[in-house]
Design an enzyme around this catalytic site. Sequence first.
Site, PDB file in Angstrom:
ATOM      1  CE  LYS A   1     -13.759 182.484  61.710  1.00 39.20           C
ATOM      2  NZ  LYS A   1     -14.658 181.263  60.990  1.00 39.20           N
TER       3      LYS A   1
ATOM      4  CG  ASP B   1     -20.417 176.163  63.151  1.00 38.72           C
ATOM      5  OD1 ASP B   1     -20.884 177.802  64.128  1.00 38.72           O
ATOM      6  OD2 ASP B   1     -19.896 176.041  62.460  1.00 38.72           O
TER       7      ASP B   1
ATOM      8  NE  ARG C   1      -0.455 163.632  69.939  1.00 41.13           N
ATOM      9  CZ  ARG C   1      -0.610 162.925  70.531  1.00 41.13           C
ATOM     10  NH1 ARG C   1      -1.698 162.253  70.075  1.00 41.13           N
ATOM     11  NH2 ARG C   1       0.627 162.143  70.653  1.00 41.13           N
TER      12      ARG C   1
ATOM     13  CE1 TYR D   1     -16.123 178.664  57.300  1.00 39.48           C
ATOM     14  CE2 TYR D   1     -14.788 176.681  57.894  1.00 39.48           C
ATOM     15  CZ  TYR D   1     -14.691 177.935  57.561  1.00 39.48           C
ATOM     16  OH  TYR D   1     -13.061 178.481  57.324  1.00 39.48           O
TER      17      TYR D   1
HETATM   18  C1  LIG Z   1     -15.044 180.132  60.521  1.00 41.39           C
HETATM   19  C2  LIG Z   1     -15.497 179.619  60.882  1.00 41.39           C
HETATM   20  C3  LIG Z   1     -14.968 178.266  60.920  1.00 41.39           C
HETATM   21  C4  LIG Z   1     -13.788 177.160  61.563  1.00 41.39           C
HETATM   22  O1  LIG Z   1     -12.805 177.793  61.945  1.00 41.39           O
HETATM   23  P1  LIG Z   1     -11.438 177.736  61.675  1.00 41.39           P
HETATM   24  O2  LIG Z   1     -10.914 177.916  63.205  1.00 41.39           O
HETATM   25  O3  LIG Z   1     -11.141 178.926  60.720  1.00 41.39           O
HETATM   26  O4  LIG Z   1     -11.145 176.843  61.438  1.00 41.39           O
HETATM   27  C5  LIG Z   1     -16.695 177.123  61.359  1.00 41.39           C
HETATM   28  N1  LIG Z   1     -18.132 177.708  61.441  1.00 41.39           N
HETATM   29  C6  LIG Z   1     -17.863 179.385  61.012  1.00 41.39           C
HETATM   30  C7  LIG Z   1     -19.139 179.430  60.594  1.00 41.39           C
HETATM   31  C8  LIG Z   1     -17.319 179.784  60.529  1.00 41.39           C
HETATM   32  O5  LIG Z   1     -17.365 181.173  60.080  1.00 41.39           O
END
Ligand SMILES: *Cc1c(COP(=O)(O)O)cnc(C)c1O
Length: 383
Positions: free
Chosen positions: A205, A180, A56, A109
């Site tokens: 992604k 992000d 963890r 997001y």
């Molecule tokens: C999908 C996404 C997230 C969140 O990520 P998860 O892996 O789904 O928790 C955050 N920011 C952006 C721009 C995203 O496309």
Amino acid sequence: MEAADELICLGHDEDPGERHGAVNPPVVLASLFAQPSFGDLIAGLGAEHENYVYTRGRNPTVHAFERKIAALERADDAKAFASGMGAISAVFHALLKSGDHVVLANRVYGPVVQLARHLERFGIEHSTVQGTATDAVIAALKPETRLLYLESPGTMTFRQLDLAALAETARARGIVTLCDNTWATPLFQKPRTLGVDLVVHSATKYFGGHSDVVGGVLAGAAERMREIFDSGFMLGGAAPSPFDAYQLLRGLRTLPARMRQHQADGLRIARHLADHPQVGEVFHPALCEEEAELTDRQLRGFSGLFSFTLKDADFPRLERFVDALRYFRIGVSWGGVESLVISPDRQGKSHHGLPPAMVRLSVGLEGAETLIADLEQAFARIQ
Ligand SMILES: *Cc1c(COP(=O)(O)O)cnc(C)c1O
């Protein structure tokens, strides 16, 4: 794309000699690590961020992925999480306390806005600035602002913030900045080199790249990362499994090659749509003339995620268009080999101020010609 970054993705930063010459990193499946002595256990528990004690906290396969992201983002350290939201939640929980204020800049997001709303019950306030003007974001900063949350290019409209200008102002006021960077990946944008403190990714992604793993990762300076490790990460418990970390390492192997094709085909399709009589507006950073100077300074390339609006389309036409597509599968998430389509339109109702009949495409690897032909047959159905 920098050659040094490509080599990191491909594994030239690794030493196969440490693993009997195996070209791939091993998957270390262990929830705990036995210690040579009780003294070692006590020392290890005192600094779990740098010792293998319990998975963890830290695990060798997960750490191999973290090291690569730290290098790609030009950060001291990186920490992987079970999801992108796990990473984002850890930052909020680690850095904020009652009385603090957060600014969310650009279209971020959706679940991040929900998280900020949820934290109101703990006395943490927030402001959202949906535009990208630097002045408007700065005007939203308060004496209590502790975190400036940035997403650039932003969700759905893919507009950009001036990251360097915002990072400089925030730093002068003692405000932590987080960007992000999921859309661009570190191959095409490096927020840390523009002065941003923390970079977060949904590894689900492009890093994973095959729609078979959910993950997140956060990168930043050693001291800040330590603060987040001790509280947000260790107490939140959103640790990724070693299997997931292996999938992400494997995804990184082909990231440069995939990003080149996502970029080329995304641009080809975006330009085709920009000239299309049935299209209103195309939202792609490469086609945004107002931002040309910002693009030059911030982006080294473009990913395959963008959106457009159908001209004069009501909801039934939008629905028919989406349902007519064959190679764009209908679904959330993005960044995999399969092309995807969604719309923020909710039965013709404006959704968070986004234009009606908006279509978001994630351009996969089927090839631009195939995808353009697919879009054309769907346009023909709504003529
Ligand atoms: C999908 C996404 C997230 C969140 O990520 P998860 O892996 O789904 O928790 C955050 N920011 C952006 C721009 C995203 O496309």
